[in-house]
Design an enzyme around this catalytic site. Sequence first.
Site, mmCIF file in Angstrom:
data_model
loop_
_atom_site.group_PDB
_atom_site.id
_atom_site.type_symbol
_atom_site.label_atom_id
_atom_site.label_comp_id
_atom_site.label_asym_id
_atom_site.label_seq_id
_atom_site.Cartn_x
_atom_site.Cartn_y
_atom_site.Cartn_z
ATOM 1 N N ALA A 73 0.859 -1.507 0.014
ATOM 2 C CA ALA A 73 -0.030 0.064 -0.023
ATOM 3 C C ALA A 73 0.791 1.161 -0.024
ATOM 4 C CB ALA A 73 -1.167 -0.018 1.271
ATOM 5 N N ASP A 74 0.332 2.376 -0.370
ATOM 6 C CA ASP A 74 1.002 3.557 -0.238
ATOM 7 C C ASP A 74 -0.114 4.811 -0.155
ATOM 8 O OD1 ASP A 74 3.553 5.133 -0.897
ATOM 9 O OD2 ASP A 74 2.111 6.356 -2.020
#
Length: 190
Positions: A73-74
Amino acid sequence: MKKFRYNIILGSNSPRRKEILTAMGINFIVRSSNTDESYPNYLKEKEISEFLAIKKSKNLINIIKEDEMLITADTIVCNSDSVLNKPKNYNESIEMLTSLSGKTHKVISSVYVYTHKKQITFSDETEVTFLDLDPDIITYYIEKYQPFDKAGSYGIQEWIGLVGIDKINGSYTNVVGLPSSKLFQTIRNF
């Protein structure tokens, strides 16, 4: 509730993402690698976070087994036309929080879910409105909490979130770093 079909691998060392998965009751193990978080300058908003979520998986995909699901994720902060990444130093942290003071901005978290049979990328967006923050509040927060590992230079779950945020529109966990309800539904539907 029945067990998930895959063993979950979190491709992140983020304490906040670990806390969210744990609170969701998901058993997981961590495998991560250091990833250069640069991206092409033509990308905009969620294109950036999606690009980086996928990029974070690249060094891990080759060690994922058939019965495992990798999650990377970011999270980015978008303030007007600017993307606020992690501050490089104290002064940049002050600039970021000052620019967010009294305004509404967007927090976008993108998630990449990988198995040998299927891959999916999705994003969630939350609007966050800060109260007017006087310089003493900003300085105190930065000195006490050292938010240099956080996009936009703040953590909503920390002191600044308790005293400085007026309202949010959307998922709270998305701002923390992982849109939990969307992730849960995605995992269940794999």
